[in-house]
Design an enzyme around this catalytic site. Structure first.
Site, PDB file in Angstrom:
ATOM      1  N   GLY A   7     168.283  31.385 103.577  1.00 45.32           N
ATOM      2  CA  GLY A   7     169.037  30.719 103.088  1.00 45.32           C
ATOM      3  C   GLY A   7     170.171  31.468 102.541  1.00 45.32           C
ATOM      4  O   GLY A   7     170.311  31.931 101.533  1.00 45.32           O
ATOM      5  N   LYS A 185     165.067  27.877  81.798  1.00 38.90           N
ATOM      6  CA  LYS A 185     166.344  27.642  82.497  1.00 38.90           C
ATOM      7  C   LYS A 185     166.254  26.241  83.054  1.00 38.90           C
ATOM      8  O   LYS A 185     167.399  25.682  83.322  1.00 38.90           O
ATOM      9  CB  LYS A 185     166.515  28.836  83.844  1.00 38.90           C
ATOM     10  N   ASN A 189     169.002  23.394  82.788  1.00 36.19           N
ATOM     11  CA  ASN A 189     169.693  22.712  83.744  1.00 36.19           C
ATOM     12  C   ASN A 189     169.335  21.301  83.657  1.00 36.19           C
ATOM     13  O   ASN A 189     170.385  20.638  84.160  1.00 36.19           O
ATOM     14  CB  ASN A 189     169.199  23.432  85.085  1.00 36.19           C
TER      15      ASN A 189
HETATM   16  P1  NAD Z   1     173.796  26.662  99.232  1.00 31.38           P
HETATM   17  O1  NAD Z   1     173.502  25.278  99.467  1.00 31.38           O
HETATM   18  O2  NAD Z   1     174.763  27.358  99.109  1.00 31.38           O
HETATM   19  O3  NAD Z   1     172.667  27.602 100.026  1.00 31.38           O
HETATM   20  C1  NAD Z   1     171.480  27.195 100.789  1.00 31.38           C
HETATM   21  C2  NAD Z   1     171.474  27.515 102.352  1.00 31.38           C
HETATM   22  O4  NAD Z   1     170.114  27.418 102.825  1.00 31.38           O
HETATM   23  C3  NAD Z   1     172.490  26.921 103.014  1.00 31.38           C
HETATM   24  O5  NAD Z   1     173.201  27.802 103.605  1.00 31.38           O
HETATM   25  C4  NAD Z   1     171.714  25.971 104.025  1.00 31.38           C
HETATM   26  O6  NAD Z   1     172.356  25.903 105.355  1.00 31.38           O
HETATM   27  C5  NAD Z   1     170.407  26.803 104.319  1.00 31.38           C
HETATM   28  N1  NAD Z   1     169.236  26.057 104.430  1.00 31.38           N
HETATM   29  C6  NAD Z   1     168.707  25.118 103.716  1.00 31.38           C
HETATM   30  N2  NAD Z   1     167.507  24.420 104.287  1.00 31.38           N
HETATM   31  C7  NAD Z   1     167.536  25.052 105.420  1.00 31.38           C
HETATM   32  C8  NAD Z   1     166.554  25.134 106.303  1.00 31.38           C
HETATM   33  N3  NAD Z   1     165.431  24.111 106.397  1.00 31.38           N
HETATM   34  N4  NAD Z   1     166.503  25.749 107.407  1.00 31.38           N
HETATM   35  C9  NAD Z   1     167.650  26.704 107.570  1.00 31.38           C
HETATM   36  N5  NAD Z   1     168.576  26.983 106.626  1.00 31.38           N
HETATM   37  C10 NAD Z   1     168.549  26.229 105.563  1.00 31.38           C
HETATM   38  O7  NAD Z   1     172.835  26.837  97.757  1.00 31.38           O
HETATM   39  P2  NAD Z   1     173.000  28.122  96.769  1.00 31.38           P
HETATM   40  O8  NAD Z   1     174.210  27.537  95.891  1.00 31.38           O
HETATM   41  O9  NAD Z   1     173.073  29.528  97.346  1.00 31.38           O
HETATM   42  O10 NAD Z   1     171.995  27.775  95.672  1.00 31.38           O
HETATM   43  C11 NAD Z   1     170.577  28.497  96.115  1.00 31.38           C
HETATM   44  C12 NAD Z   1     169.818  28.397  94.859  1.00 31.38           C
HETATM   45  O11 NAD Z   1     170.209  29.326  93.866  1.00 31.38           O
HETATM   46  C13 NAD Z   1     169.544  26.988  94.327  1.00 31.38           C
HETATM   47  O12 NAD Z   1     168.254  26.746  93.613  1.00 31.38           O
HETATM   48  C14 NAD Z   1     170.491  27.056  93.319  1.00 31.38           C
HETATM   49  O13 NAD Z   1     170.365  26.133  92.175  1.00 31.38           O
HETATM   50  C15 NAD Z   1     170.553  28.342  92.603  1.00 31.38           C
HETATM   51  N6  NAD Z   1     171.768  28.946  91.994  1.00 31.38           N
HETATM   52  C16 NAD Z   1     172.786  28.751  92.443  1.00 31.38           C
HETATM   53  C17 NAD Z   1     173.961  29.182  91.895  1.00 31.38           C
HETATM   54  C18 NAD Z   1     175.463  29.166  92.480  1.00 31.38           C
HETATM   55  O14 NAD Z   1     176.184  29.631  91.819  1.00 31.38           O
HETATM   56  N7  NAD Z   1     175.572  28.817  93.703  1.00 31.38           N
HETATM   57  C19 NAD Z   1     173.826  29.951  90.651  1.00 31.38           C
HETATM   58  C20 NAD Z   1     172.474  30.248  90.276  1.00 31.38           C
HETATM   59  C21 NAD Z   1     171.419  29.566  90.797  1.00 31.38           C
END
Ligand code: NAD
Length: 305
Positions: A7, A185, A189
């Site tokens: 991911g 958290k 959220n």
């Molecule tokens: P994102 O959507 O940017 O990244 C998820 C990645 O997973 C994508 O690149 C997608 O292509 C890949 N993916 C999803 N399903 C897949 C599958 N079945 N097979 C292959 N690849 C797959 O998400 P993010 O923003 O990085 O968030 C990830 C987690 O972290 C979430 O739970 C989010 O709430 C949490 N989070 C995000 C942030 C932020 O600033 N972005 C901050 C704190 C927490």
């Protein structure tokens, strides 16, 4: 220590380049072909407040995942974790640590269907990041991580992981009760993400509404009752204090939470792992949860529109 990040979106890439900078052997795994191609061709392009740099991080498609990794960090959205775990099954068996820092409730149970509980580490993070396009992230601000092995007694491994994360500047601490942090958290959220997404406003604009505290309290009251039914010592005060803090424009008042951004971009949200999880568990436990049930349906309605 060989690390895979399954991911490799915004957060996965941020952790990936920071761990690589600290000397770790990191591989990014993702299902987005254009993103993997871009990283393979030009490296991961990282913009910070002061730098722009290409990181030559090895990257592979999830369907083609292979190799031996000591630590696997799952960094999909909560609703994508199961599908990712199915794809990377060939590499799960050798991992000594499988970690989730994703938002929402239920991630540990999802992981436990695929790996033994004694390799699971769970946590929460205040790091953030934006994915600008294939192979390109904007990584600003700083954060921290609270982490805990769920059932492992391998303290040497725990120390190695924390030491590596801290060499990478990830500000990591072992928590005494990570489940409480995860629920706290998720409750935060379930207020900020959900209301800002429904009302199309940022955190500061929501905080200025005369009814903001009433709206927040109705979500939190149900959340706390459900948490306590699951043995989690969450209190209304714990959640309300963090909510009130971000209403201050000097804190994160101008920030649009990720659920708002997901809806703006026509993507599905993590609602079923936030208010939706409370609605589901509350109904199983005969705890009235009308507010969280209604908010879950309203966000699903927005997703459909
Ligand atoms: P994102 O959507 O940017 O990244 C998820 C990645 O997973 C994508 O690149 C997608 O292509 C890949 N993916 C999803 N399903 C897949 C599958 N079945 N097979 C292959 N690849 C797959 O998400 P993010 O923003 O990085 O968030 C990830 C987690 O972290 C979430 O739970 C989010 O709430 C949490 N989070 C995000 C942030 C932020 O600033 N972005 C901050 C704190 C927490």
């Amino acid at each position: 220590m060989k690390i895979a990040i399954a991911g490799a979106g915004a957060m996965g890439c941020r952790f990936g380049y920071m761990l690589m900078d600290a000397g770790a052997d990191v591989t990014l795994i993702d299902g987005w072909q254009a993103h993997i191609d871009a990283i393979r061709q030009q490296g991961l392009y990282v913009e910070t407040e002061t730098t722009q740099k290409h990181y030559p991080i090895p990257a592979m498609l999830a369907d083609e995942a292979e190799g031996h990794f000591d630590v696997i960090i799952l960094f999909t959205k909560a609703m994508q974790m199961e599908s990712m775990l199915k794809k990377i099954q060939p590499v799960l068996g050798s991992a000594k640590v499988v970690m989730t820092l994703s938002n929402g409730l239920g991630n540990i149970d999802t992981l436990a269907n695929y790996v033994p509980r004694d390799v699971i580490y769970a946590g929460v993070t205040l790091w953030s990041c934006e994915l600008e396009g294939p192979g390109h992230i904007r990584a600003t601000g700083s954060g921290n991580i609270e982490l805990q092995p769920i059932a492992s007694s391998d303290t040497a491994m725990e120390e190695q992981v924390v030491a590596l994360f801290n060499r990478a500047g990830l500000n990591t601490e072992i928590s005494e009760n990570v489940l409480l942090s995860i629920w706290k958290k998720a409750a935060f959220n379930s207020v900020m993400n959900t209301y800002c997404a429904l009302l199309d406003c940022n955190v500061g604009e929501f905080g200025k509404l005369t009814m903001a505290l009433d709206l927040a309290t109705s979500v939190i009251k149900e959340f706390v009752q459900v948490a306590v039914s699951q043995g989690i010592p969450l209190t209304e005060e714990m959640v309300l204090n963090t909510v009130k803090k971000v209403f201050d424009p000097r804190e994160s008042g101008h920030h649009y939470p990720s659920m708002h951004q997901d809806l703006q971009k026509g993507r599905l949200t993590e609602i079923d792992y936030l208010n939706g999880a409370i609605a589901r568990i509350g109904e199983q436990e005969n705890i009235p949860v009308p507010v969280n049930r209604l908010l879950t349906q309203l966000i699903h309605a927005k997703e459909q529109r």
